[in-house]
Write a protein that holds these residues in place. Sequence first.
Motif, PDB file in Angstrom:
ATOM      1  N   ILE A  58       0.821  -1.212   0.000  1.00 39.90           N
ATOM      2  CA  ILE A  58       0.000   0.000   0.000  1.00 39.90           C
ATOM      3  C   ILE A  58       0.854   1.261   0.000  1.00 39.90           C
ATOM      4  O   ILE A  58       0.517   2.250  -0.676  1.00 39.90           O
ATOM      5  CB  ILE A  58      -0.943  -0.004   1.224  1.00 39.90           C
ATOM      6  N   ALA A  59       1.950   1.252   0.730  1.00 47.64           N
ATOM      7  CA  ALA A  59       2.752   2.466   0.918  1.00 47.64           C
ATOM      8  C   ALA A  59       3.344   2.934  -0.407  1.00 47.64           C
ATOM      9  O   ALA A  59       3.876   2.128  -1.179  1.00 47.64           O
ATOM     10  CB  ALA A  59       3.866   2.207   1.931  1.00 47.64           C
ATOM     11  N   PRO A  60       3.269   4.223  -0.692  1.00 47.80           N
ATOM     12  CA  PRO A  60       3.857   4.738  -1.930  1.00 47.80           C
ATOM     13  C   PRO A  60       5.376   4.666  -1.947  1.00 47.80           C
ATOM     14  O   PRO A  60       5.985   4.717  -3.022  1.00 47.80           O
ATOM     15  CB  PRO A  60       3.383   6.198  -1.973  1.00 47.80           C
ATOM     16  N   GLN A  61       5.983   4.556  -0.773  1.00 46.97           N
ATOM     17  CA  GLN A  61       7.446   4.608  -0.682  1.00 46.97           C
ATOM     18  C   GLN A  61       7.914   3.680   0.424  1.00 46.97           C
ATOM     19  O   GLN A  61       7.201   3.468   1.410  1.00 46.97           O
ATOM     20  CB  GLN A  61       7.873   6.054  -0.383  1.00 46.97           C
ATOM     21  N   ASN A  62       9.099   3.109   0.250  1.00 53.70           N
ATOM     22  CA  ASN A  62       9.711   2.314   1.314  1.00 53.70           C
ATOM     23  C   ASN A  62      10.593   3.234   2.155  1.00 53.70           C
ATOM     24  O   ASN A  62      11.664   3.643   1.711  1.00 53.70           O
ATOM     25  CB  ASN A  62      10.535   1.180   0.718  1.00 53.70           C
ATOM     26  N   PRO A  63      10.167   3.590   3.358  1.00 52.92           N
ATOM     27  CA  PRO A  63      10.959   4.544   4.149  1.00 52.92           C
ATOM     28  C   PRO A  63      12.288   3.978   4.628  1.00 52.92           C
ATOM     29  O   PRO A  63      13.125   4.733   5.120  1.00 52.92           O
ATOM     30  CB  PRO A  63      10.039   4.857   5.332  1.00 52.92           C
ATOM     31  N   TYR A  64      12.498   2.645   4.512  1.00 50.43           N
ATOM     32  CA  TYR A  64      13.763   2.047   4.907  1.00 50.43           C
ATOM     33  C   TYR A  64      14.804   2.129   3.794  1.00 50.43           C
ATOM     34  O   TYR A  64      15.994   1.941   4.046  1.00 50.43           O
ATOM     35  CB  TYR A  64      13.566   0.584   5.274  1.00 50.43           C
ATOM     36  N   ASP A  65      14.358   2.359   2.563  1.00 50.55           N
ATOM     37  CA  ASP A  65      15.267   2.382   1.414  1.00 50.55           C
ATOM     38  C   ASP A  65      15.805   3.799   1.239  1.00 50.55           C
ATOM     39  O   ASP A  65      15.072   4.714   0.835  1.00 50.55           O
ATOM     40  CB  ASP A  65      14.531   1.919   0.160  1.00 50.55           C
ATOM     41  N   LEU A  66      17.081   3.978   1.534  1.00 49.39           N
ATOM     42  CA  LEU A  66      17.676   5.305   1.432  1.00 49.39           C
ATOM     43  C   LEU A  66      17.766   5.792   0.000  1.00 49.39           C
ATOM     44  O   LEU A  66      17.845   7.002  -0.244  1.00 49.39           O
ATOM     45  CB  LEU A  66      19.081   5.286   2.057  1.00 49.39           C
ATOM     46  N   MET A  67      17.740   4.868  -0.959  1.00 48.43           N
ATOM     47  CA  MET A  67      17.798   5.268  -2.357  1.00 48.43           C
ATOM     48  C   MET A  67      16.511   5.976  -2.803  1.00 48.43           C
ATOM     49  O   MET A  67      16.527   6.688  -3.814  1.00 48.43           O
ATOM     50  CB  MET A  67      18.044   4.043  -3.241  1.00 48.43           C
ATOM     51  N   ASP A  98       8.212  10.076   2.965  1.00 46.54           N
ATOM     52  CA  ASP A  98       6.770  10.232   2.855  1.00 46.54           C
ATOM     53  C   ASP A  98       6.119   9.865   4.177  1.00 46.54           C
ATOM     54  O   ASP A  98       6.306   8.762   4.690  1.00 46.54           O
ATOM     55  CB  ASP A  98       6.242   9.339   1.725  1.00 46.54           C
ATOM     56  N   MET A  99       5.317  10.769   4.750  1.00 53.69           N
ATOM     57  CA  MET A  99       4.736  10.545   6.060  1.00 53.69           C
ATOM     58  C   MET A  99       3.718   9.408   6.044  1.00 53.69           C
ATOM     59  O   MET A  99       3.624   8.644   7.004  1.00 53.69           O
ATOM     60  CB  MET A  99       4.062  11.834   6.570  1.00 53.69           C
ATOM     61  N   LEU A 100       2.944   9.285   4.955  1.00 56.66           N
ATOM     62  CA  LEU A 100       1.982   8.188   4.869  1.00 56.66           C
ATOM     63  C   LEU A 100       2.692   6.841   4.891  1.00 56.66           C
ATOM     64  O   LEU A 100       2.279   5.919   5.613  1.00 56.66           O
ATOM     65  CB  LEU A 100       1.142   8.326   3.598  1.00 56.66           C
ATOM     66  N   SER A 101       3.781   6.722   4.143  1.00 55.75           N
ATOM     67  CA  SER A 101       4.542   5.472   4.143  1.00 55.75           C
ATOM     68  C   SER A 101       5.189   5.229   5.497  1.00 55.75           C
ATOM     69  O   SER A 101       5.213   4.094   5.991  1.00 55.75           O
ATOM     70  CB  SER A 101       5.620   5.525   3.046  1.00 55.75           C
ATOM     71  N   GLY A 102       5.706   6.298   6.104  1.00 59.18           N
ATOM     72  CA  GLY A 102       6.321   6.143   7.412  1.00 59.18           C
ATOM     73  C   GLY A 102       5.332   5.685   8.468  1.00 59.18           C
ATOM     74  O   GLY A 102       5.653   4.862   9.329  1.00 59.18           O
TER      75      GLY A 102
END
Length: 310
Positions: A58-67, A98-102
Amino acid sequence: MTLQTPIATASAPTSSRPSPVETPLRRVLREFASSHLALLGLFVLGLIVLLALFAPLIAPQNPYDLMQLDVMDGRLPPGSQSLNGMTFWLGTDDQGRDMLSGILYGLRISLTVGVSSALIAALVGASLGLIAAYAGGRTESTIMRIVDLQLSFPSILVALMILAFLGKGVMNVALALIIVEWATYARTSRGTALVERRKEYIEAAECLVVPRWRILFKHLLPNCLPPLIVIATVQVARAIALEATLSFLGLGVPVTEPSLGLLIANGYQYMLSGKFWISFYPGIALLVTIVAINLVGDHLRDVLNPRRPS
């Protein structure tokens, strides 16, 4: 003159079938269905669990991926777009996350730490409480003195001392919460087991020379479960709040694994500058999660209360 005799009407035969006995699970479900607040809490909690489980999808972004992070996207307000066209519906933090992903990934860590620590603490504490109630004597005195010593200190202080020694990490936070919470289960299970200990079925099992472990976990434990289930539900919410507090203070999970408490801490210094969304939305997610769990736990306490009339 003719006499009319009354016609006897045949009464419908009554069914002789006994009414089905309502099982405890059906009674709990029926009680839940009758409470709008409990249903609301259960629905919200189920939705939060699903969002956490399917966060990678669901998350638009992986907050763990620094890339995937860009400092140029840091502290963008809600609804902003990045240079690559991605929309940040809840804004971004100071690292461009991204706050939603976080929040979605933070829910995974908060729920994992809260549920795992509560379950393991319940297993350890309930076992020690049953042993203390059944064994009695020095064993009971020793266990209960340790419980009294544990409960005499504030939970947050004990957790801070443990994490100051162990360091940051999800496993260390879970271990600290287990050490903090087990004593509550031990005292509750011991008090309930003392009442059950004097009943006839325990004496019958002892006369039949049933092994002690079987008496403890097959006879005593099932009758001690209702209060333990209620405490476990409330302790999950308490563990999530404690983990958020520890992460906010900088002793919880590391920066690379953001939880809700760490997300709130990241935006605390920007609150006065108008960038409220960095802490506001994770705080709302934490509040909704804890309230939903407490709604379910409060209703479970009422349903499983043995003194409540059925």
